[in-house]
Structures are given as structure tokens and as C-alpha cells.
Design a protein around this motif. Structure first.
Motif, short mmCIF file in Angstrom:
data_model
loop_
_atom_site.label_atom_id
_atom_site.label_comp_id
_atom_site.label_asym_id
_atom_site.label_seq_id
_atom_site.Cartn_x
_atom_site.Cartn_y
_atom_site.Cartn_z
N PHE A 194 0.84 -1.21 0.00
CA PHE A 194 0.00 0.00 0.00
C PHE A 194 0.88 1.26 0.00
O PHE A 194 0.40 2.34 -0.34
N ASP A 195 2.13 1.13 0.44
CA ASP A 195 3.03 2.27 0.60
C ASP A 195 3.73 2.56 -0.72
O ASP A 195 4.51 1.75 -1.22
N GLU A 196 3.48 3.75 -1.29
CA GLU A 196 4.03 4.08 -2.61
C GLU A 196 5.53 4.38 -2.59
O GLU A 196 6.14 4.49 -3.65
N THR A 197 6.12 4.52 -1.40
CA THR A 197 7.59 4.62 -1.37
C THR A 197 8.21 3.23 -1.54
O THR A 197 9.31 3.11 -2.06
N PHE A 198 7.50 2.21 -1.12
CA PHE A 198 7.98 0.83 -1.22
C PHE A 198 7.54 0.19 -2.53
O PHE A 198 8.25 -0.64 -3.10
N ASN A 199 6.38 0.55 -3.00
CA ASN A 199 5.78 0.00 -4.22
C ASN A 199 5.54 1.18 -5.16
O ASN A 199 4.42 1.66 -5.29
N PRO A 200 6.60 1.67 -5.82
CA PRO A 200 6.56 2.98 -6.48
C PRO A 200 5.58 3.11 -7.64
O PRO A 200 5.36 2.17 -8.40
N SER A 201 4.99 4.30 -7.73
CA SER A 201 4.09 4.64 -8.83
C SER A 201 4.88 5.03 -10.07
O SER A 201 6.08 5.32 -10.00
N LEU A 202 4.16 5.06 -11.20
CA LEU A 202 4.73 5.53 -12.46
C LEU A 202 4.10 6.88 -12.80
O LEU A 202 2.97 7.16 -12.42
N PHE A 203 4.87 7.71 -13.53
CA PHE A 203 4.39 9.06 -13.85
C PHE A 203 4.32 9.26 -15.35
O PHE A 203 5.17 8.79 -16.10
N SER A 204 3.29 9.99 -15.76
CA SER A 204 3.15 10.32 -17.18
C SER A 204 4.19 11.37 -17.56
O SER A 204 4.82 11.99 -16.70
#
Length: 271
Positions: A194-204
Motif C-alpha cells: 500500500f506504501d508508494e515509497t515501497f511500491n513505487p508509482s509511475l508518472f506520465s
């Protein structure tokens, strides 16, 4: 109790639907607003009293004086549940999009009666939503954390009626009145992904330039100093990858369904 007072009798699935839908809003959801306004400063950051929504946006990695759609929607605050950091929006995903996942899953199970394939259909639906409606196109962020929260919401919805009698949330008495066999505990569903620092998002493309700029100002030094090492070590100890996480990892390897911009994530900014 409210449902039981009605003269009409309801199926387990109907009761589940009424319960879960009562927690949903239009875009953001009551659970998220309640958390952000109710929890103490030692539990949620930054508080609305300390920073306005606009302040919070400008201090974030998305901050820009120019037009950005994120500026017009409140960025979720951060909370800690069982040592796991997450944005309050993840609980909205768990409650709301998780119910949508469950509907896709239920239809697929009726059609094919294959749980793994039904899970995949629900996850594929979530990937489409995050790429083209809720995330990538609208906000410029494709969140793997959102996908994990969505899937855990499916498991949450499934537990009301569809698992073995001793484990399901809802049971009916002989006169057809419903009761919760167990209290719902969100800690049963929260995990490090759930943590986006650990499971990083992608950016357009349009988001990436500004994110890079803002991130370099202070976060590269933090990464170099390994301020997250202890947290990530704890995450790795407790993480049990879900079906959704494992399936998405397969899709990454096969370069299927997911956004093509796999390199545009924060872990590549400081290299």
C-alpha cells in the motif's frame, strides 16, 4: 440493525452491498474524510490545521504554480497502520474500487467458476481504470499501491458471504436476521504494498518533469542516507505478496497491459 428492522428479508449479498455502499461517496469517500479530520497529529501528517490543502500540494513532489489537475483535488494525508505508511486514499480504494473489483470477480466466477481467472479479470479491470480514468490520464500517476488496495478490497468484500461458514463476516439466524460474526479490522488487509515509497508509482510525461525537479530538492539526500532502510527491512519481513502483486509482476515481465513508462518512477530520479 437497520436492515433487520425492515419487513423484507435480504440475501447475504444484498446485505453486504448495502453495508459497503453506505461507506462510499462520489469521488472521495467518507472514510477518508473521517480519518483526516478525526485522528491526532501523532497519527496523521500533515494535519489540516497545520497545512491547508494548497500548502500540502505545494510542499509535495507534485507542487507547481502552473495548472495541474492535482491542485484541485485534496492530496491525501499520510497515516501509519501497524508500522505501514499509506495515504488515506488507499482506504477509499479498498472500500470503493475494491467493491467494483468484487463485482467483476463475481460475474467471472458465475461464468467460468475459475477463481484465478476471476481474480485476473478484476485486476485487469483495475489496471484499465488506473491507466485511463482514475490515474494515468487524469492525474498523471499510475499507482501500483492503488491496485494492491483495490485487490484487498475484493478480498474484504468476498469475506462477507463467500468463504466457509466459520470465517465469513455475515451470518443469519433462523428467523432470517443478519449479524456480523466478526468485527471488520482493516489491519487484516493492509500490507507494505500500500506504501508508494515501497511500491513505487509511475508518472506520465507531463508529470514526470515536475516530479523529478521537486524530488531532487531534498529527497535524493534522504535516499543516500538510507533513512527508509529500517522501514523497508521491516516491510520485507512481513510482506506476503498477494495474488494481485504476483500477477502484476508477471505482466511487467511480459510487457502487457501496464503503462510503457516503467522507468518513470522515483527510484530512478537520483541515479
Amino acid at each position: 440493525q437497520k436492515i433487520n428492522r425492515k419487513k423484507k428479508s435480504f440475501s447475504c449479498e444484498k446485505v453486504r452491498n448495502k453495508l459497503v455502499m453506505s461507506f462510499r461517496g462520489f469521488i472521495t469517500h467518507p472514510m477518508e474524510h473521517w480519518i483526516e479530520s478525526s485522528l491526532g497529529e501523532n497519527r496523521v501528517y500533515p494535519s489540516e490545521e497545520e497545512f491547508s490543502d494548497r500548502d500540502y500540494f505545494m510542499m509535495s513532489i507534485y507542487g507547481t504554480p502552473k495548472f495541474d489537475v492535482s491542485k484541485y483535488f485534496s492530496l491525501s494525508r499520510n497515516i501509519n497502520i501497524n508500522g505501514i505508511y499509506l495515504g488515506t486514499d488507499k482506504l477509499s480504494h479498498w472500500m470503493s474500487t475494491g467493491e467494483r473489483y468484487y463485482q467483476v470477480y463475481t460475474r467471472a466466477m458465475k461464468k467460468e467458476n475459475n477463481e484465478q481467472e476471476a481474480f485476473k479479470k478484476a485486476i485487469n479491470y483495475g489496471i484499465f481504470l488506473d491507466r485511463f480514468i482514475l490515474g494515468g490520464v487524469s492525474s498523471g500517476v499510475f499507482s501500483f499501491g492503488d491496485l494492491e488496495a483495490n485487490f484487498q478490497g475484493l478480498l474484504f468484500n468476498r469475506r462477507f458471504c463467500r468463504v466457509q461458514e466459520g470465517e465469513r463476516y455475515l451470518v443469519a439466524s433462523e428467523n432470517g436476521k443478519w449479524r456480523l460474526q466478526y468485527k471488520v479490522d482493516v489491519r487484516d488487509y493492509i500490507n507494505p504494498n500500500f506504501d508508494e515509497t515501497f511500491n513505487p508509482s509511475l508518472f506520465s510525461v507531463f508529470k514526470w518533469k515536475k516530479v523529478q525537479e521537486n524530488f531532487k530538492k531534498e529527497n535524493c539526500q534522504k535516499i543516500q542516507n538510507q533513512v527508509f532502510k529500517q522501514r523497508f527491512d521491516y516491510y520485507r519481513q512481513i510482506l506476503k505478496p498477494s495474488f494481485s502483486f504476483r500477477y502484476i509482476e508477471e505482466l511487467k515481465k511480459k510487457k502487457l497491459r501496464l503503462p510503457p513508462n516503467q522507468s518513470r518512477k522515483y527510484t530512478n530520479i537520483c541515479q
